[in-house]
Design a protein around this motif. Structure first.
Motif, PDB file in Angstrom:
ATOM      1  N   ALA A  19      31.646  33.826  40.180  1.00 30.13           N
ATOM      2  CA  ALA A  19      33.093  33.619  40.209  1.00 30.13           C
ATOM      3  C   ALA A  19      33.807  34.853  40.753  1.00 30.13           C
ATOM      4  CB  ALA A  19      33.597  33.284  38.807  1.00 30.13           C
ATOM      5  N   ILE A  20      33.415  36.012  40.281  1.00 29.85           N
ATOM      6  CA  ILE A  20      34.058  37.256  40.731  1.00 29.85           C
ATOM      7  C   ILE A  20      33.814  37.486  42.221  1.00 29.85           C
ATOM      8  CG2 ILE A  20      33.994  39.777  40.511  1.00 29.85           C
ATOM      9  CD1 ILE A  20      33.384  39.335  37.510  1.00 29.85           C
ATOM     10  N   THR A  21      32.579  37.318  42.654  1.00 27.14           N
ATOM     11  CA  THR A  21      32.255  37.545  44.057  1.00 27.14           C
ATOM     12  C   THR A  21      32.957  36.540  44.962  1.00 27.14           C
ATOM     13  OG1 THR A  21      30.104  38.481  43.447  1.00 27.14           O
ATOM     14  CG2 THR A  21      30.363  37.754  45.715  1.00 27.14           C
ATOM     15  N   CYS A  22      33.044  35.282  44.530  1.00 28.95           N
ATOM     16  CA  CYS A  22      33.784  34.282  45.322  1.00 28.95           C
ATOM     17  C   CYS A  22      35.243  34.692  45.482  1.00 28.95           C
ATOM     18  CB  CYS A  22      33.686  32.911  44.659  1.00 28.95           C
ATOM     19  SG  CYS A  22      32.094  32.084  44.877  1.00 28.95           S
ATOM     20  N   SER A  23      35.843  35.227  44.422  1.00 22.27           N
ATOM     21  CA  SER A  23      37.236  35.663  44.519  1.00 22.27           C
ATOM     22  C   SER A  23      37.354  36.845  45.472  1.00 22.27           C
ATOM     23  CB  SER A  23      37.783  36.033  43.137  1.00 22.27           C
ATOM     24  OG  SER A  23      37.250  37.259  42.648  1.00 22.27           O
ATOM     25  N   GLN A  24      36.367  37.739  45.463  1.00 20.01           N
ATOM     26  CA  GLN A  24      36.383  38.879  46.384  1.00 20.01           C
ATOM     27  C   GLN A  24      36.261  38.434  47.834  1.00 20.01           C
ATOM     28  OE1 GLN A  24      33.070  41.026  44.747  1.00 20.01           O
ATOM     29  NE2 GLN A  24      34.315  42.158  43.265  1.00 20.01           N
ATOM     30  N   MET A  25      35.623  37.287  48.047  1.00 20.08           N
ATOM     31  CA  MET A  25      35.458  36.750  49.400  1.00 20.08           C
ATOM     32  C   MET A  25      36.609  35.846  49.807  1.00 20.08           C
ATOM     33  SD  MET A  25      32.793  38.183  50.561  1.00 20.08           S
ATOM     34  CE  MET A  25      32.478  37.216  52.029  1.00 20.08           C
ATOM     35  N   GLY A  26      37.659  35.774  48.963  1.00 16.21           N
ATOM     36  CA  GLY A  26      38.884  35.082  49.348  1.00 16.21           C
ATOM     37  C   GLY A  26      39.103  33.720  48.749  1.00 16.21           C
TER      38      GLY A  26
END
Length: 254
Positions: free
Chosen positions: A29-36
């Motif tokens: 979830a965190i990484t997906c948010s970092q990718m936009g």
């Protein structure tokens, strides 16, 4: 390269991540948010889910506490998640039980969380037309589905079932351009792995057999981003190990 040109970017996509209150699901979830991406997270523990929510980057995210091992939780998500470009089924449980001691209650508990929940949630989202055309459905399986580690009979079976279901699902959703794939993580530093060690598993010996050593949740999250992004737009019915090379010697010695 702009986000619009970057095939690995998730900008403009909405992604639902189950099991986002801890471990691999939290990091995805965190990484997906970092990718936009705009991320919708769900899990059974509202407090831990909120802790994940505060770690997300960007705006437009949502958190829906739900127990998807129950039909009520599945129905809630299907109603409230909105239209999604990606779904990551990261929720799951693991308990070490020797095969001679498994019973129907144990099997039901494991399969309810690891198999029935992701399959029925996917069915519910598709029935409500919540997954957009050219969307991506990603199941987090496990190396145990391939290796059959000791005392993981029910767990390995529950994760193996995802592979067959995913390949059938991918055929049935192909007309909508919806892809379905699996990631099988190896030994990753998570609370679930800590629980296995406390339950008597010799994790040091298992990790010592892994050429690249212990994995981190970020390693699985980066692979998940690939399957959710347009970089994998022509990949479906695929099963990838993210295990530091452990599964290769398993194949050799099988």
């Amino acid at each position: 390269m702009s986000a619009a040109q970057d095939p690995f970017s998730l900008a403009g996509k909405r992604v639902l991540v189950t099991g986002a209150s801890s471990g691999i699901g939290r990091q995805i979830a965190i990484t997906c948010s970092q990718m936009g991406a705009e991320v919708v997270i769900t899990g059974r523990n509202p407090e831990r889910l909120q802790a994940t929510a505060t770690s997300l980057q960007g705006t437009g995210h949502g958190a829906i506490p739900a127990d998807i091992s129950q039909q009520e939780g599945i129905d809630l998500l299907a109603e409230q998640a909105g239209v999604l470009d990606g779904v990551v089924h990261a929720a799951g449980i693991s308990k070490l039980v020797p095969f001679r001691l498994i019973n129907k209650s144990h099997l039901a508990e494991i399969f309810d969380s690891n198999t029935f929940a992701p399959l029925l949630l996917t069915k519910g989202l598709l029935a409500k037309r919540r997954i957009a055309r050219h969307g991506s459905i990603l199941f987090i399986s496990a190396l145990a589905s391939h290796s059959g580690a000791i005392a993981t009979g029910a767990y390995a079976a529950s994760k193996s079932a995802l592979l067959g279901a995913m390949r059938t699902l991918a055929i049935e959703t192909a007309k909508q351009g919806i892809r379905a794939n699996c990631i099988a993580p190896g030994y990753v530093r998570t609370p679930m792995l800590d629980g296995l060690a406390q339950g008597g598993a010799n994790m040091e010996a298992l990790i010592a057999r892994t050429p690249l050593g212990m994995g981190e949740p970020e390693d699985v999250a980066h692979a998940a981003v690939f399957y959710l992004s347009d970089a994998s737009r022509h990949i479906s019915r695929h099963y990838a190990f993210v295990d530091g090379g452990l599964s290769i010697p398993l194949d050799i010695h099988a």
